[in-house]
Design a protein around this motif. Structure first.
Motif, PDB file in Angstrom:
ATOM      1  N   ILE A 178       0.837  -1.212   0.000  1.00 17.52           N
ATOM      2  CA  ILE A 178       0.000   0.000   0.000  1.00 17.52           C
ATOM      3  C   ILE A 178       0.865   1.253   0.000  1.00 17.52           C
ATOM      4  CG2 ILE A 178      -1.617   1.350   1.406  1.00 17.52           C
ATOM      5  CD1 ILE A 178      -2.856  -1.324   2.282  1.00 17.52           C
ATOM      6  N   ALA A 179       1.946   1.240   0.788  1.00 20.92           N
ATOM      7  CA  ALA A 179       2.832   2.408   0.856  1.00 20.92           C
ATOM      8  C   ALA A 179       3.471   2.693  -0.500  1.00 20.92           C
ATOM      9  CB  ALA A 179       3.901   2.182   1.919  1.00 20.92           C
ATOM     10  N   ARG A 199      -0.804  11.708   2.002  1.00 21.59           N
ATOM     11  CA  ARG A 199      -0.578  11.123   3.329  1.00 21.59           C
ATOM     12  C   ARG A 199      -1.218   9.752   3.414  1.00 21.59           C
ATOM     13  NH1 ARG A 199      -1.400  15.240   7.791  1.00 21.59           N
ATOM     14  NH2 ARG A 199       0.727  15.750   7.128  1.00 21.59           N
ATOM     15  N   LEU A 200      -0.447   8.792   3.896  1.00 19.78           N
ATOM     16  CA  LEU A 200      -0.943   7.447   4.202  1.00 19.78           C
ATOM     17  C   LEU A 200      -0.953   7.287   5.707  1.00 19.78           C
ATOM     18  CD1 LEU A 200      -1.650   4.432   3.733  1.00 19.78           C
ATOM     19  CD2 LEU A 200       0.814   4.016   3.454  1.00 19.78           C
ATOM     20  N   VAL A 201      -2.108   6.962   6.275  1.00 21.14           N
ATOM     21  CA  VAL A 201      -2.237   6.702   7.704  1.00 21.14           C
ATOM     22  C   VAL A 201      -2.401   5.206   7.898  1.00 21.14           C
ATOM     23  CG1 VAL A 201      -3.535   7.152   9.807  1.00 21.14           C
ATOM     24  CG2 VAL A 201      -3.317   8.951   8.079  1.00 21.14           C
ATOM     25  N   THR A 226       3.822  11.516   2.812  1.00 28.14           N
ATOM     26  CA  THR A 226       4.224  11.078   4.138  1.00 28.14           C
ATOM     27  C   THR A 226       3.447   9.846   4.558  1.00 28.14           C
ATOM     28  OG1 THR A 226       2.604  12.509   5.227  1.00 28.14           O
ATOM     29  CG2 THR A 226       4.802  13.432   4.864  1.00 28.14           C
ATOM     30  N   VAL A 227       4.073   9.033   5.386  1.00 30.49           N
ATOM     31  CA  VAL A 227       3.435   7.861   5.963  1.00 30.49           C
ATOM     32  C   VAL A 227       3.402   8.055   7.476  1.00 30.49           C
ATOM     33  CG1 VAL A 227       3.520   5.364   6.280  1.00 30.49           C
ATOM     34  CG2 VAL A 227       4.244   6.375   4.094  1.00 30.49           C
ATOM     35  N   LEU A 262       5.499   8.155  13.558  1.00 30.83           N
ATOM     36  CA  LEU A 262       4.934   7.221  14.529  1.00 30.83           C
ATOM     37  C   LEU A 262       4.262   7.996  15.648  1.00 30.83           C
ATOM     38  CD1 LEU A 262       4.743   4.192  15.278  1.00 30.83           C
ATOM     39  CD2 LEU A 262       6.908   4.451  16.492  1.00 30.83           C
ATOM     40  N   VAL A 263       2.950   7.802  15.826  1.00 30.27           N
ATOM     41  CA  VAL A 263       2.225   8.496  16.890  1.00 30.27           C
ATOM     42  C   VAL A 263       1.356   7.493  17.652  1.00 30.27           C
ATOM     43  CG1 VAL A 263       2.205  10.723  15.720  1.00 30.27           C
ATOM     44  CG2 VAL A 263       0.326   9.132  15.349  1.00 30.27           C
ATOM     45  N   LEU A 264       1.098   7.822  18.902  1.00 36.61           N
ATOM     46  CA  LEU A 264       0.328   6.955  19.785  1.00 36.61           C
ATOM     47  C   LEU A 264      -1.058   7.542  20.022  1.00 36.61           C
ATOM     48  CD1 LEU A 264       0.431   4.437  21.730  1.00 36.61           C
ATOM     49  CD2 LEU A 264       1.253   6.019  23.497  1.00 36.61           C
TER      50      LEU A 264
END
Length: 333
Positions: free
Chosen positions: A112-113, A123-125, A178-179, A242-244
């Motif tokens: 997918i990326a 942007r890919l989330v 961005t990913v 990377l986010v939480l």
């Protein structure tokens, strides 16, 4: 709230699933344009992020007749899309290692990326899981990972392969792309089987927490996760790789009291830890068959703390929705 224009075009993979359907509902509730796509079913026997990256590059290379249709479908669907949300995958904490598990949770994100990059998606989330940090007492947004099960290892590979691909020199083709990987915590929903099981235990004599019962818990709500996914995808500025998912503010006692309508029993913490250690040992002998259930007990007793991260820094913390959600579920039993 984000400042993304309302004409942005979104696409959600895995829209029929627990998280994907909630993200679609959140997007549509905001009047945003959203399409959905069923993710291809992929398999992989790779055991390292580098091997997965190599496999993904081969899969997406010209002339690959065995993968051409799946890749072409992704490219076509991504054309003109601003934000792609990957909510596809196998949510199978109790499953054993398998090519299907690795394919869904690690190989698919890599494909997918690459497709998103080729199609010019801004942007890919990607939805990951805080389980990649395993039994750590404090979870955070670092690349430190300690997977403890087949499922958490597959999600770890999914994070790692995206990091490998982000380092490709070809990424310079579209520097604006961005990913963003979001580590979801222990997400609950009104119809989710794990939430119903939690409510049943909370209402039973088995409801218990390790003393003193004030440990923070990563138990969270699907509504808050969907809100955060959309905010992160729509954020006009830089978003870390990377986010939480933000903490919703409950302790282990709060969760059981809300879900069961009663105060849980408090048992000595020194007793909980050897019980869990013995359980994991036995589960290991059984091919990790009990790891998923033991992890739920571990979170019920000991909870897990979160380090405040990017969401708190930029003010993207959703209103806590977990307490009323659990109280509504308790009324249905």
């Amino acid at each position: 709230m984000s400042s993304e224009p309302t004409h942005a075009h979104w696409l959600v993979l895995g829209a029929s699933g627990f998280v994907g359907s909630a993200v679609v509902a959140e997007l549509r509730g905001r009047g945003l344009k959203v399409a959905t796509l069923a993710a291809p079913r992929l398999n992989s026997v790779a055991t390292t992020a580098q091997a997965l990256a190599d496999q993904a590059r081969l899969f997406t290379s010209p002339g690959r007749s065995t993968s051409a249709a799946d890749y072409a479908a992704l490219l076509q669907a991504f054309d003109g899309v601003d934000v792609v949300v990957n909510a596809a995958g196998l949510a199978a904490p109790g499953d054993a290692e398998s090519p299907a598990l690795t394919g869904a949770n690690a190989f698919l994100p890599a494909v997918i990326a690459l497709a998103a990059r080729a199609a010019g998606v801004k942007r890919l989330v990607h939805l990951s899981s805080a389980s990649v940090q395993g039994h750590r007492r404090v979870i955070d947004e670092t690349s430190v990972r300690a997977p403890f099960s087949a499922y958490s290892r597959s999600k770890t590979l999914g994070e790692e392969v995206l990091e490998v691909l982000a380092g490709d020199t070809v990424a310079a083709v579209d520097p604006d792309s961005t990913v963003v990987t979001i580590r979801a915590t222990s997400v609950q929903g009104p119809s989710r089987s794990t939430t119903l099981s939690l409510a049943k235990i909370a209402a039973s004599p088995l409801a218990s927490v390790a003393s003193p019962g004030t440990a923070p818990t990563p138990v969270s709500s699907i509504d808050s996760l969907a809100w955060f996914v959309v905010e992160a995808g729509a954020f006009a500025g830089h978003v870390p790789a990377l986010v939480l998912q933000p903490w919703e503010g409950l302790t282990v006692t709060d969760v059981l009291a809300a879900a069961g309508g009663q105060a849980p029993m408090v048992i000595p913490a020194w007793l909980c830890r050897p019980i869990l250690a013995s359980g994991y040992f036995v589960s290991g002998l059984l091919g990790e068959r009990l790891h998923g259930s033991l992890r739920r007990v571990e979170l019920m007793w000991l909870g897990q703390e979160q380090t405040p991260g990017w969401a708190e820094e930029v003010g993207l913390v959703p209103p806590s929705a977990i307490r009323p959600l659990l109280e509504r579920v308790s009324l249905t039993l």
